[in-house]
Scaffold this motif. Sequence first.
Motif: not given
Length: 225
Positions: A83-109
Amino acid sequence: MKRFYTLALGLMMGATTLFAQKTTDLQFVTINENKVETGVVKDGAAIDATEETFSGITSGIALKNVTGSAQKVVLKFKLVELDNGSFSCCFGGFCNPYNDLSTYYKPTLVYDGEYLMAESFYTCKANEIVDIDSHWGPKSKGKCVVKFTAYQGVVDEENSDSQTKFYNLVEGPSVTVNFLNGVPSSINNIENKDVDNNYYDLAGRKVAKPTKGIYVKNNKKVVVK
């Protein structure tokens, strides 16, 4: 289940699903501020997150390897609603912010048109609980909805050799987290661990019929008026 293979320069995963299979070696759990497991999240469940921290509203979930051996893991999360703001996810030491409605992977693919590519898996140790450390930083009332799915990398013995390792990416459990800010919470799909509904005084003594005062119940202080 998806297939991919490792080379000297990295990991490659076929983007086409081969056949359905699920692993029970991984499990989503809830944790407290001390990273201690407090409950088990049912596979496919939807839960609400309302706890605020300095980083925003936290999911309070982690991924657990329930086996006695190390497992190679990929975490997928789909940002369904923001709805607003931003989402962030850290997994296994990998940290990133996200704002786009999409699918993401950790580690990044990264999809190159034929394969999903990455440098490595995250290796989850035997019986390890890995904090996913995901937060929503809202700017106003509303919600953020994220679906998490864990995958296990299993060696394809039939096609692997000493130089090239082929892996099958086996789907594991999933959970949808509704991060809520000023929105009523109504979903509960958590199996609490070691639930104790008894009352105890501040000295740790069990109280059969509590009167007015402060007590401890389920490791939390409660006030009886």
